[in-house]
Scaffold this motif. Structure first.
Motif, short mmCIF file in Angstrom:
data_model
loop_
_atom_site.label_atom_id
_atom_site.label_comp_id
_atom_site.label_asym_id
_atom_site.label_seq_id
_atom_site.Cartn_x
_atom_site.Cartn_y
_atom_site.Cartn_z
N MET A 97 35.77 40.56 25.97
CA MET A 97 36.51 40.04 27.11
C MET A 97 37.44 38.93 26.66
N ALA A 98 38.67 38.99 27.13
CA ALA A 98 39.67 37.96 26.85
C ALA A 98 39.84 37.08 28.07
N GLU A 99 39.63 35.80 27.90
CA GLU A 99 39.84 34.84 28.98
C GLU A 99 41.27 34.30 28.84
N VAL A 100 42.16 34.79 29.71
CA VAL A 100 43.58 34.46 29.65
C VAL A 100 43.88 33.37 30.66
N ARG A 101 44.55 32.31 30.20
CA ARG A 101 44.98 31.21 31.07
C ARG A 101 46.47 31.01 30.84
N LEU A 102 47.28 31.34 31.83
CA LEU A 102 48.74 31.31 31.69
C LEU A 102 49.32 29.99 32.17
N PRO A 103 50.46 29.56 31.62
CA PRO A 103 51.07 28.29 32.05
C PRO A 103 51.62 28.34 33.47
N LYS A 104 52.01 29.52 33.96
CA LYS A 104 52.52 29.63 35.32
C LYS A 104 52.04 30.94 35.94
N ALA A 105 52.06 30.97 37.25
CA ALA A 105 51.55 32.14 37.97
C ALA A 105 52.46 33.35 37.77
N VAL A 106 51.85 34.52 37.71
CA VAL A 106 52.57 35.78 37.58
C VAL A 106 52.12 36.71 38.71
N ASP A 107 52.86 37.76 38.92
CA ASP A 107 52.54 38.73 39.96
C ASP A 107 52.81 40.12 39.41
N PHE A 108 51.79 40.72 38.81
CA PHE A 108 51.91 42.06 38.24
C PHE A 108 51.19 43.03 39.15
N LEU A 109 51.94 44.00 39.67
CA LEU A 109 51.38 44.98 40.59
C LEU A 109 50.35 45.85 39.88
N SER A 110 49.48 46.45 40.67
CA SER A 110 48.46 47.32 40.11
C SER A 110 49.09 48.58 39.52
N GLY A 111 48.68 48.92 38.32
CA GLY A 111 49.20 50.10 37.65
C GLY A 111 48.28 50.51 36.52
N GLU A 112 48.54 51.67 35.96
CA GLU A 112 47.73 52.18 34.85
C GLU A 112 48.07 51.41 33.58
N VAL A 131 41.59 51.96 22.95
CA VAL A 131 40.17 52.01 23.31
C VAL A 131 39.96 52.61 24.70
N GLY A 132 41.02 52.83 25.46
CA GLY A 132 40.86 53.45 26.77
C GLY A 132 41.96 53.07 27.73
N ASN A 133 41.95 53.73 28.88
CA ASN A 133 42.90 53.47 29.96
C ASN A 133 42.14 53.05 31.20
N ALA A 134 42.73 52.14 31.97
CA ALA A 134 42.12 51.67 33.22
C ALA A 134 43.19 50.96 34.03
N PRO A 135 43.00 50.83 35.35
CA PRO A 135 43.97 50.10 36.17
C PRO A 135 44.01 48.62 35.77
N PHE A 136 45.18 48.02 35.97
CA PHE A 136 45.38 46.60 35.64
C PHE A 136 46.27 45.97 36.69
N SER A 137 45.95 44.74 37.05
CA SER A 137 46.80 43.92 37.91
C SER A 137 46.46 42.46 37.63
N LEU A 138 47.43 41.59 37.87
CA LEU A 138 47.21 40.17 37.63
C LEU A 138 48.08 39.38 38.59
N ARG A 139 47.45 38.55 39.39
CA ARG A 139 48.17 37.67 40.29
C ARG A 139 47.59 36.28 40.15
N GLY A 140 48.43 35.35 39.72
CA GLY A 140 47.98 34.00 39.51
C GLY A 140 48.12 33.59 38.05
N LYS A 141 47.32 32.62 37.64
CA LYS A 141 47.41 32.07 36.29
C LYS A 141 46.23 32.45 35.40
N GLU A 142 45.17 33.00 35.98
CA GLU A 142 43.96 33.24 35.20
C GLU A 142 43.52 34.69 35.35
N ALA A 143 42.94 35.21 34.27
CA ALA A 143 42.42 36.57 34.31
C ALA A 143 41.38 36.73 33.21
N ASP A 144 40.35 37.48 33.50
CA ASP A 144 39.35 37.88 32.51
C ASP A 144 39.53 39.38 32.30
#
Length: 222
Positions: A168-183, A193-206
């Motif tokens: 697991m990667a603990e990502v902490r970004l300097p500013k908020a982002v808005d990435f829509l859900s997608g493959e 290693v595989g495919n799965a849905p991804f989305s990120l809204r805000g500054k932090e993601a695991d």
């Protein structure tokens, strides 16, 4: 069919028109490559664009937007809330004890309430300039790429009977982002290693990158 009445007998007239075209759209596609030794996640966002108008688009001015025109414009009405006494059945061990005063609950309390809106734009647009888009065939255009600093850990949950561990990667970004859900395609050191849905809204993601086959965890009761 368009009928244009022009009051000038001679000369030329420029006519511009716009219309909505169905069977067209786009969706985000991501690529996430983890490099644990460097503490990085390499990120690429692409747009998969398709159009089914029946004719190729040649030299069109192309722009994308994250807004969905099919979504509702008006929120649903909230249900009526009523306070009533909640009947509490006493446990067998509490039969001799007096029953406490009944708490109150609200009918319809399962309705989800969203947080107050933030002071920002409601959607994102991308101006892709002049491009060709063939009919019936999807094309991909890169929208963004970069490197995210990350702390890598191994996530284990032996208390739930799971022996596997996840990278697991603990990502902490300097500013908020808005990435829509997608493959998304997930890689570790360049190896898929595989495919799965991804989305990120805000500054932090695991972000998990599958299991680590070298590490297994057993929980034994002492």
């Amino acid at each position: 069919r368009v009928i244009a009445r022009v009051g000038v007998p001679d000369g030329s007239v420029v006519v511009r028109y716009t219309y909505m075209q169905d069977k067209c759209g786009w969706e985000p596609v991501y690529r996430l490559d983890a490099e644990p030794e460097k503490g990085l996640v390499r990120f690429v966002q692409e747009a998969e664009i398709r159009q089914g108008s029946g004719q190729d688009w040649k030299g069109v001015r192309l722009a994308l937007a994250s807004v969905n025109p099919q979504q509702g414009m008006i929120p649903a009405r909230l249900p009526v809330w009523r306070l009533r006494a909640l009947k509490v059945e006493p446990r067998q061990a509490d039969m001799a004890a007096p029953v406490a005063s009944a708490p109150l609950m609200a009918e319809g309390s399962r309705v989800a309430f969203k947080a107050a809106p933030r002071e920002e734009a409601t959607f994102t647009t991308w101006d892709l300039g002049t491009r060709d888009v063939p009919a019936g065939k999807a094309i991909r255009v890169e929208l963004a790429q970069g490197e995210w600093k990350a702390d890598f850990v191994r996530l284990a949950r032996p208390g739930y009977g799971q022996k596997e561990t996840w990278l697991m990667a603990e990502v902490r970004l300097p500013k908020a982002v808005d990435f829509l859900s997608g493959e998304a395609q997930y890689l570790v050191d360049g190896t898929p290693v595989g495919n799965a849905p991804f989305s990120l809204r805000g500054k932090e993601a695991d972000i998990t990158f599958g299991t680590d086959s070298r590490v297994r965890v057993d929980m034994k009761q002492d």
